[in-house]
Design a protein around this motif. Structure first.
Motif, PDB file in Angstrom:
ATOM      1  N   GLN A   1       0.818  -1.202   0.000  1.00  0.00           N
ATOM      2  CA  GLN A   1       0.000   0.000   0.000  1.00  0.00           C
ATOM      3  C   GLN A   1       0.853   1.254   0.000  1.00  0.00           C
ATOM      4  O   GLN A   1       0.525   2.246  -0.672  1.00  0.00           O
ATOM      5  N   GLY A   2       1.959   1.232   0.746  1.00  0.00           N
ATOM      6  CA  GLY A   2       2.839   2.393   0.784  1.00  0.00           C
ATOM      7  C   GLY A   2       3.448   2.711  -0.569  1.00  0.00           C
ATOM      8  O   GLY A   2       3.479   3.873  -0.990  1.00  0.00           O
ATOM      9  N   VAL A   3       3.940   1.699  -1.257  1.00  0.00           N
ATOM     10  CA  VAL A   3       4.514   1.896  -2.594  1.00  0.00           C
ATOM     11  C   VAL A   3       3.457   2.421  -3.559  1.00  0.00           C
ATOM     12  O   VAL A   3       3.717   3.287  -4.391  1.00  0.00           O
ATOM     13  N   LYS A   4       2.244   1.890  -3.415  1.00  0.00           N
ATOM     14  CA  LYS A   4       1.144   2.323  -4.290  1.00  0.00           C
ATOM     15  C   LYS A   4       0.802   3.794  -4.072  1.00  0.00           C
ATOM     16  O   LYS A   4       0.569   4.538  -5.029  1.00  0.00           O
ATOM     17  N   GLU A   5       0.793   4.212  -2.810  1.00  0.00           N
ATOM     18  CA  GLU A   5       0.341   5.560  -2.489  1.00  0.00           C
ATOM     19  C   GLU A   5       1.414   6.630  -2.663  1.00  0.00           C
ATOM     20  O   GLU A   5       1.117   7.736  -3.124  1.00  0.00           O
ATOM     21  N   ILE A   6       2.658   6.346  -2.272  1.00  0.00           N
ATOM     22  CA  ILE A   6       3.681   7.401  -2.290  1.00  0.00           C
ATOM     23  C   ILE A   6       4.881   7.072  -3.165  1.00  0.00           C
ATOM     24  O   ILE A   6       5.808   7.863  -3.274  1.00  0.00           O
ATOM     25  N   GLY A   7       4.887   5.905  -3.811  1.00  0.00           N
ATOM     26  CA  GLY A   7       5.984   5.545  -4.698  1.00  0.00           C
ATOM     27  C   GLY A   7       7.095   4.783  -3.996  1.00  0.00           C
ATOM     28  O   GLY A   7       7.241   4.857  -2.765  1.00  0.00           O
ATOM     29  N   ALA A   8       7.871   4.048  -4.773  1.00  0.00           N
ATOM     30  CA  ALA A   8       8.921   3.196  -4.212  1.00  0.00           C
ATOM     31  C   ALA A   8      10.018   4.002  -3.514  1.00  0.00           C
ATOM     32  O   ALA A   8      10.498   3.629  -2.442  1.00  0.00           O
ATOM     33  N   SER A   9      10.425   5.122  -4.117  1.00  0.00           N
ATOM     34  CA  SER A   9      11.524   5.907  -3.544  1.00  0.00           C
ATOM     35  C   SER A   9      11.150   6.490  -2.184  1.00  0.00           C
ATOM     36  O   SER A   9      11.921   6.407  -1.219  1.00  0.00           O
ATOM     37  N   SER A  10       9.963   7.090  -2.097  1.00  0.00           N
ATOM     38  CA  SER A  10       9.542   7.682  -0.830  1.00  0.00           C
ATOM     39  C   SER A  10       9.276   6.616   0.224  1.00  0.00           C
ATOM     40  O   SER A  10       9.607   6.796   1.400  1.00  0.00           O
ATOM     41  N   ALA A  11       8.684   5.497  -0.182  1.00  0.00           N
ATOM     42  CA  ALA A  11       8.429   4.414   0.775  1.00  0.00           C
ATOM     43  C   ALA A  11       9.740   3.876   1.341  1.00  0.00           C
ATOM     44  O   ALA A  11       9.836   3.556   2.531  1.00  0.00           O
ATOM     45  N   SER A  12      10.751   3.786   0.498  1.00  0.00           N
ATOM     46  CA  SER A  12      12.030   3.233   0.947  1.00  0.00           C
ATOM     47  C   SER A  12      12.671   4.084   2.042  1.00  0.00           C
ATOM     48  O   SER A  12      13.443   3.581   2.861  1.00  0.00           O
ATOM     49  N   LEU A  13      12.346   5.386   2.086  1.00  0.00           N
ATOM     50  CA  LEU A  13      12.927   6.255   3.103  1.00  0.00           C
ATOM     51  C   LEU A  13      12.505   5.857   4.511  1.00  0.00           C
ATOM     52  O   LEU A  13      13.195   6.164   5.483  1.00  0.00           O
ATOM     53  N   PHE A  14      11.377   5.181   4.646  1.00  0.00           N
ATOM     54  CA  PHE A  14      10.931   4.756   5.973  1.00  0.00           C
ATOM     55  C   PHE A  14      11.816   3.664   6.552  1.00  0.00           C
ATOM     56  O   PHE A  14      11.747   3.379   7.749  1.00  0.00           O
ATOM     57  N   LEU A  15      12.652   3.075   5.712  1.00  0.00           N
ATOM     58  CA  LEU A  15      13.604   2.096   6.228  1.00  0.00           C
ATOM     59  C   LEU A  15      14.647   2.752   7.129  1.00  0.00           C
ATOM     60  O   LEU A  15      15.358   2.069   7.863  1.00  0.00           O
ATOM     61  N   TYR A  16      14.732   4.080   7.086  1.00  0.00           N
ATOM     62  CA  TYR A  16      15.631   4.782   7.994  1.00  0.00           C
ATOM     63  C   TYR A  16      15.201   4.625   9.450  1.00  0.00           C
ATOM     64  O   TYR A  16      15.985   4.897  10.364  1.00  0.00           O
ATOM     65  N   THR A  17      13.955   4.241   9.701  1.00  0.00           N
ATOM     66  CA  THR A  17      13.508   4.028  11.078  1.00  0.00           C
ATOM     67  C   THR A  17      14.022   2.705  11.636  1.00  0.00           C
ATOM     68  O   THR A  17      14.030   2.515  12.865  1.00  0.00           O
ATOM     69  N   MET A  18      14.462   1.806  10.769  1.00  0.00           N
ATOM     70  CA  MET A  18      14.890   0.494  11.248  1.00  0.00           C
ATOM     71  C   MET A  18      16.122   0.536  12.136  1.00  0.00           C
ATOM     72  O   MET A  18      16.207  -0.221  13.112  1.00  0.00           O
ATOM     73  N   PRO A  19      17.121   1.383  11.855  1.00  0.00           N
ATOM     74  CA  PRO A  19      18.244   1.459  12.792  1.00  0.00           C
ATOM     75  C   PRO A  19      17.813   1.890  14.193  1.00  0.00           C
ATOM     76  O   PRO A  19      18.378   1.434  15.187  1.00  0.00           O
ATOM     77  N   VAL A  20      16.808   2.761  14.269  1.00  0.00           N
ATOM     78  CA  VAL A  20      16.315   3.190  15.579  1.00  0.00           C
ATOM     79  C   VAL A  20      15.693   2.003  16.310  1.00  0.00           C
ATOM     80  O   VAL A  20      16.030   1.695  17.458  1.00  0.00           O
ATOM     81  N   TYR A  21      14.763   1.328  15.616  1.00  0.00           N
ATOM     82  CA  TYR A  21      14.150   0.138  16.211  1.00  0.00           C
ATOM     83  C   TYR A  21      15.205  -0.925  16.513  1.00  0.00           C
ATOM     84  O   TYR A  21      15.225  -1.533  17.588  1.00  0.00           O
ATOM     85  N   GLY A  22      16.071  -1.162  15.532  1.00  0.00           N
ATOM     86  CA  GLY A  22      17.060  -2.235  15.664  1.00  0.00           C
ATOM     87  C   GLY A  22      18.056  -1.994  16.782  1.00  0.00           C
ATOM     88  O   GLY A  22      18.452  -2.930  17.484  1.00  0.00           O
ATOM     89  N   THR A  23      18.476  -0.738  16.944  1.00  0.00           N
ATOM     90  CA  THR A  23      19.423  -0.416  18.009  1.00  0.00           C
ATOM     91  C   THR A  23      18.796  -0.653  19.383  1.00  0.00           C
ATOM     92  O   THR A  23      19.415  -1.243  20.276  1.00  0.00           O
TER      93      THR A  23
END
Length: 304
Positions: free
Chosen positions: A239-261
């Motif tokens: 749904q995210g890729v559909k609504e805001i595009g692959a490039s913008s959706a991929s930016l949310f992966l920046y939250t993973m280091p926060v969660y992962g740490t």
């Protein structure tokens, strides 16, 4: 701003949280569960859960597959088969914190792939943000010692994870490119089925890991994997890729280091060092450059 885009943002934040926990679980249990077996059990279970809810709507998906077989094969291969399985193999030799930080390479890779494949251009401000995030990620990989780049002495798991994020970038860009007009759940069920078939083929070619014996205490792990990172996260990503595009959706992966740490330190007992902090700050600044700006928000919330 449309309600769907608000929901997509919330879904993407949950998506990366579920994936971060998946990374931590993989790091904890790959010594007990072989990576390929873990991936097979994960996707077989997810398929069996989805099938009762989607089998009545699979005919349009089958019709689409007959007309465009390579599209669904590419999506299943690069997501279900390669990305997730490589992530489990990477977790054998590297920390969950490093895996999450390697995943942050996905946005610049996705943007580059989107430019090459879909001819999607990105802003200068966004590009600078990507580069800062990339510097932050590399700082983690070299453990704050940039001279290590010239020694090319990376942990094997980091290199495996790099291949994995490239696979995910290809999947995201092609998902956006194909823009398949089908119901998400039946489509995703078919993608899981084909990706699992590829996994079975790899399993028979690579070798037998049947010495693994199921343990009852592993069941909660499998239930989590089936429902959250396998089904819910990928629906949110669709749904995210559909609504805001692959490039913008991929930016949310920046939250993973926060969660992962947080997960790595407080649950797995991993150490937090200065290079993690410096790298994380670079990633944060890169994220801010992409979003905390009027023009960026306008671009971000405009239809792709």
């Amino acid at each position: 701003m449309e309600k769907k885009k608000f929901l997509s943002i919330g879904g993407l934040l949950l998506c990366t949280l579920f994936w971060s926990i998946n990374v931590a679980l993989a790091r904890s249990y790959t010594s007990e569960i072989p990576p390929l077996i873990l991936s097979l059990i994960r996707w077989c279970g997810a398929f069996m859960i989805l099938l009762p809810f989607t089998y009545k709507d699979l005919k349009p998906v089958l019709d689409y597959f007959y007309r465009n077989p390579f599209q669904l094969l590419i999506l299943s291969l690069f997501s279900i088969t390669l990305y997730n399985t490589l992530q489990y193999f990477a977790s054998v030799t590297t920390q969950s914190i490093n895996i999450n930080l390697m995943i942050t390479l996905n946005p610049p890779i996705t943007i580059l792939l989107a430019l090459i494949i879909n001819r999607v251009r990105y802003t200068l401000r966004g590009t600078i943000g990507m580069l800062l995030a990339l510097l932050g990620t590399v700082n983690i990989l070299v453990q704050g010692e940039w001279s290590n780049l010239f020694k090319v002495n990376f942990v094997p798991g980091d290199l495996i994870m790099l291949v994995a994020v490239i696979c995910w970038g290809i999947y995201s860009v092609m998902l956006n490119k194909y823009s398949i007009k089908l119901k998400p759940l039946p489509l995703y069920t078919a993608i899981i089925f084909m990706g699992t078939l590829f996994l079975l083929i790899i399993h028979f070619i690579v070798g037998d890991e049947s010495n693994y014996s199921f343990k009852v205490d592993h069941l909660p792990i499998y239930i989590y994997l089936w429902i959250f990172p396998s089904i819910l996260s990928n629906i949110f990503w669709f749904q995210g890729v559909k609504e805001i595009g692959a490039s913008s959706a991929s930016l949310f992966l920046y939250t993973m280091p926060v969660y992962g740490t947080i997960i790595g330190i407080y649950i797995l007992g991993e150490s937090f060092r200065q290079f993690h902090l410096i790298g994380g700050l670079f990633i944060l600044v890169g994220f801010i450059l992409n979003f905390i700006n009027g023009n960026s928000w306008k671009r971000f919330f405009s239809k792709k």
